[in-house]
Structures are given as C-alpha cells and as structure tokens.
Write a protein that holds these residues in place. Structure first.
Motif, mmCIF file in Angstrom:
data_model
loop_
_atom_site.group_PDB
_atom_site.id
_atom_site.type_symbol
_atom_site.label_atom_id
_atom_site.label_comp_id
_atom_site.label_asym_id
_atom_site.label_seq_id
_atom_site.Cartn_x
_atom_site.Cartn_y
_atom_site.Cartn_z
ATOM 1 N N ASP A 1 -1.927 8.327 5.818
ATOM 2 C CA ASP A 1 -2.547 9.647 5.897
ATOM 3 C C ASP A 1 -2.652 10.325 4.534
ATOM 4 O O ASP A 1 -3.731 10.770 4.147
ATOM 5 C CB ASP A 1 -1.755 10.552 6.848
ATOM 6 N N ARG A 2 -1.546 10.412 3.821
ATOM 7 C CA ARG A 2 -1.535 11.134 2.560
ATOM 8 C C ARG A 2 -2.145 10.339 1.406
ATOM 9 O O ARG A 2 -3.025 10.820 0.698
ATOM 10 C CB ARG A 2 -0.108 11.551 2.197
ATOM 11 N N ALA A 3 -1.653 9.127 1.198
ATOM 12 C CA ALA A 3 -2.127 8.316 0.074
ATOM 13 C C ALA A 3 -3.411 7.565 0.397
ATOM 14 O O ALA A 3 -4.129 7.138 -0.512
ATOM 15 C CB ALA A 3 -1.048 7.321 -0.347
ATOM 16 N N GLN A 4 -3.700 7.385 1.681
ATOM 17 C CA GLN A 4 -4.898 6.649 2.124
ATOM 18 C C GLN A 4 -5.028 5.308 1.393
ATOM 19 O O GLN A 4 -6.073 4.965 0.844
ATOM 20 C CB GLN A 4 -6.146 7.511 1.925
ATOM 21 N N VAL A 5 -3.931 4.563 1.432
ATOM 22 C CA VAL A 5 -3.886 3.256 0.784
ATOM 23 C C VAL A 5 -4.848 2.296 1.467
ATOM 24 O O VAL A 5 -4.954 2.265 2.697
ATOM 25 C CB VAL A 5 -2.445 2.698 0.831
ATOM 26 N N ARG A 6 -5.526 1.517 0.656
ATOM 27 C CA ARG A 6 -6.496 0.546 1.188
ATOM 28 C C ARG A 6 -6.387 -0.754 0.401
ATOM 29 O O ARG A 6 -5.576 -0.869 -0.526
ATOM 30 C CB ARG A 6 -7.914 1.108 1.104
ATOM 31 N N SER A 7 -7.216 -1.710 0.771
ATOM 32 C CA SER A 7 -7.197 -3.008 0.093
ATOM 33 C C SER A 7 -7.449 -2.842 -1.404
ATOM 34 O O SER A 7 -8.384 -2.139 -1.813
ATOM 35 C CB SER A 7 -8.269 -3.918 0.696
ATOM 36 N N GLY A 8 -6.592 -3.449 -2.195
ATOM 37 C CA GLY A 8 -6.727 -3.379 -3.648
ATOM 38 C C GLY A 8 -5.977 -2.238 -4.293
ATOM 39 O O GLY A 8 -5.872 -2.190 -5.529
ATOM 40 N N SER A 9 -5.445 -1.306 -3.516
ATOM 41 C CA SER A 9 -4.685 -0.196 -4.091
ATOM 42 C C SER A 9 -3.421 -0.700 -4.772
ATOM 43 O O SER A 9 -2.786 -1.651 -4.309
ATOM 44 C CB SER A 9 -4.283 0.807 -3.001
ATOM 45 N N ARG A 10 -3.072 -0.052 -5.870
ATOM 46 C CA ARG A 10 -1.804 -0.332 -6.545
ATOM 47 C C ARG A 10 -0.818 0.758 -6.120
ATOM 48 O O ARG A 10 -1.051 1.938 -6.364
ATOM 49 C CB ARG A 10 -1.977 -0.342 -8.070
ATOM 50 N N VAL A 11 0.282 0.325 -5.489
ATOM 51 C CA VAL A 11 1.224 1.265 -4.886
ATOM 52 C C VAL A 11 2.619 1.036 -5.455
ATOM 53 O O VAL A 11 3.068 -0.115 -5.570
ATOM 54 C CB VAL A 11 1.256 1.102 -3.349
ATOM 55 N N PHE A 12 3.307 2.124 -5.772
ATOM 56 C CA PHE A 12 4.697 2.072 -6.219
ATOM 57 C C PHE A 12 5.544 2.830 -5.212
ATOM 58 O O PHE A 12 5.256 3.989 -4.891
ATOM 59 C CB PHE A 12 4.840 2.704 -7.609
ATOM 60 N N ILE A 13 6.621 2.175 -4.706
ATOM 61 C CA ILE A 13 7.500 2.803 -3.726
ATOM 62 C C ILE A 13 8.903 2.897 -4.294
ATOM 63 O O ILE A 13 9.555 1.875 -4.544
ATOM 64 C CB ILE A 13 7.515 2.022 -2.403
ATOM 65 N N ASN A 14 9.360 4.105 -4.518
ATOM 66 C CA ASN A 14 10.722 4.329 -4.998
ATOM 67 C C ASN A 14 11.660 4.242 -3.790
ATOM 68 O O ASN A 14 11.624 5.087 -2.906
ATOM 69 C CB ASN A 14 10.826 5.708 -5.651
ATOM 70 N N GLY A 15 12.477 3.180 -3.760
ATOM 71 C CA GLY A 15 13.331 2.930 -2.602
ATOM 72 C C GLY A 15 12.632 2.044 -1.589
ATOM 73 O O GLY A 15 12.563 2.363 -0.398
ATOM 74 N N CYS A 16 12.125 0.890 -2.045
ATOM 75 C CA CYS A 16 11.276 0.044 -1.191
ATOM 76 C C CYS A 16 12.059 -0.763 -0.173
ATOM 77 O O CYS A 16 11.452 -1.471 0.647
ATOM 78 C CB CYS A 16 10.426 -0.882 -2.041
ATOM 79 N N SER A 17 13.398 -0.681 -0.169
ATOM 80 C CA SER A 17 14.189 -1.459 0.791
ATOM 81 C C SER A 17 14.886 -0.586 1.826
ATOM 82 O O SER A 17 15.501 -1.102 2.761
ATOM 83 C CB SER A 17 15.239 -2.303 0.062
#
Length: 309
Positions: free
Chosen positions: A138-154
């Motif tokens: 909803d917020r980031a509207q991530v799609r194919s090819g997006s570069r995403v960084f997740i702080n706390g990915c586990s």
C-alpha cells in the motif's frame, strides 16, 4: 473463563490470570474459542501504557491481539464465516483480550484459516502480516524490479515484508542479526548487512523503498537512502514523525490497523506459500505470564512465540 489481564499500566508484574465473562454478541460479531494466540511486542507496550490515550484508564484490562480458533457463534448480520469455521484474526487494540479462552470480535476482524496452517502459525499472521502488507504493497507500492531495503528483515514484520516484496519481483536487501543471516538469505534477501554497517547500506545504489520494520532509522537517514522518487516507510509513530508523514510524500507511516481489510488476502497468500509464518516457541496457556515476561525482557526466539490452548 480465564484470561491474562492487568490492573494498572506497568511492567510484567502487573499481569495475572483473571476470571472474565464475554459481552453479549452483537449483530456483526463472532465468538471464537481460542486455540492459539501469538505474542507481539505491541501487547506489552499496550500494558506499559504506550497507547493509554486510546486505551483509557478503566481496569482490569485484557492482553493479547492475535489469535486463531473455532467460531462458536455468530451475530445475525455475519456473512463471512459460519459456526464451526476455523478462523484467525485480531482484536481491536483498545480492548485486546486474545490471551483468553474465548473472544468476541467484529466479523471483519477474522478470516477463514488456511487449512494448510496450524492454529499456531495462523495466529502468527495478523499484526505482522497486516503491517508488512500496508508497508510494502500500500505505502511503498513495490513492484517488479523495485529495489527495496528492509531494516530488520528477519523479524516477524520484516520477514513478511521481504516475502511480499520478493513475490512482487523486487530485489530485496536488508539488515538482521548474525544468527538470522542464513534464514534471511534462504528467503532471497541479498545483500544482508549488520546493524552497525550503516555506511555500506547504499554501496550498491539507492532504493525505491526503504522499510524500517524496527523503528530505529532516523527519518533523515531513511530519506537519504532513497532514489529521487523513493519512499521511506516507518512504523515509529512519534508525534513529530506523524506530522512529517502528513506533510511528506516520501515519508509514510504504516500501521497494522490499516491492514485489517487485507486479512482474506493474507490468508490466500499464506495458503499458496507466499507468506510463511515461523514459530519459535509454542507454550501452553498456563505458562503465559512467564513466556510474555521472558519475551519482554529480551529472551526471544527465531520465530513467533505462541500460546496454545
């Protein structure tokens, strides 16, 4: 019936097992016999008084938000579930009460449990998966090819966020502790950084979306990691950050409550394996007080901590 409750805001010592009676069932409500309840940091933050502006000062108050169980009865206007259905869901945080033998909730706060999931794994979904859905889709509207960084990915939220982003075709990198690197890598996160490696976060370029599932990145730091049209999504709603979220198109806050409408979609993604909840500890309800206190004091597990009934 018994539930975990507290008689004033404070630490773990305020918790105790108390007797309670469920309210009369409303037209759009369901009564669920709880089979499992998942522990979230949000639960003890509520008991500590972090949201007392909304939860008020009438005691005793119940604890617990996420649960899974079997529908015992339904109101006259309920259409999405039937008596006998296995469901999972979440309780309005202003009431809480999932750490109990049974709950009454509004019907849109539950969805049918995927048959592939145990009650424990289904109970692990709501708050974490709703938050991740709101942040990534909803917020980031991530799609194919997006570069995403997740702080706390586990963590619970971060892992679901990574799973959702990767399912969209995004390239995901992020941070986690040394003990979680293998599981994060196996999920498809690459590269993986330590929390102290901040100078290296953007060594491969900036990101279309940065999601701080831990609430430990500064707003300026998160924004500096973005491409020109990138979005920084945060879950740390201090008054100052909340105001900034209202004024900035590039800084957005994500709340689990925004994702209640996605519970059925979450169930579908869990059924097809896109969302994969992990249980770190499943303990009997009789041990709830010590298990919650242990989690609150930092003795946690690689996966959700669940109470079984």
């Amino acid at each position: 019936m018994k539930r975990v409750q507290y008689d004033r805001y404070g630490g773990p010592e305020r918790m105790y097992f108390g007797e309670y009676a469920l309210p009369q069932l409303g037209d759009d409500e369901v009564r669920v016999a709880v089979k499992a309840a998942a522990i979230n940091p949000f639960d003890w933050k509520l008991r500590q008084g972090a949201m007392k502006l909304f939860t008020g000062r009438r005691f005793p108050k119940a604890m617990g938000t996420d649960f899974a169980g079997i529908v015992e009865s339904i109101g006259s206007k309920v259409r999405n579930v039937r008596v006998g259905d296995e469901v999972f869901g979440t309780v309005d945080f202003r009431k809480s009460g999932a750490f109990a033998e049974a709950v009454v909730v509004e019907s849109h706060h539950v969805a049918k449990k995927p048959s592939q999931l145990s009650f424990g794994k289904a109970a692990s979904l709501p708050i974490a998966a709703m938050t991740a859905w709101v942040a990534i889709l909803d917020r980031a509207q991530v799609r194919s090819g997006s570069r995403v960084f997740i702080n706390g990915c586990s963590g619970a939220v971060g892992a679901f966020a990574a799973q959702l982003a990767i399912a969209q075709g995004a390239h995901v990198s992020g941070t986690c502790g040394p003990g979680s690197r293998y599981s994060a890598s196996a999920a498809g996160v690459h590269p993986i950084f330590g929390y102290s490696d901040r100078q290296a976060y953007t060594q491969g370029g900036k990101y279309d979306a940065v999601f701080d599932s831990l609430g430990t990145l500064g707003v300026g730091e998160g924004l500096s990691m973005l491409t020109k049209k990138g979005v920084f999504v945060d879950i740390n709603p201090t008054p100052g950050r909340f105001l900034r979220g209202m004024l900035s198109r590039r800084y957005k806050l994500a709340f689990a409550t925004m994702g209640i409408k996605h519970l059925t979609g979450i169930a579908e993604l869990a059924a097809n394996g896109t969302l994969r909840p992990t249980i770190g500890l499943e303990a009997p309800f009789s041990e709830a007080l010590s298990v919650i206190a242990d989690a609150e004091n930092g003795r946690r597990h690689a996966g959700k901590m669940v109470l079984a009934f």
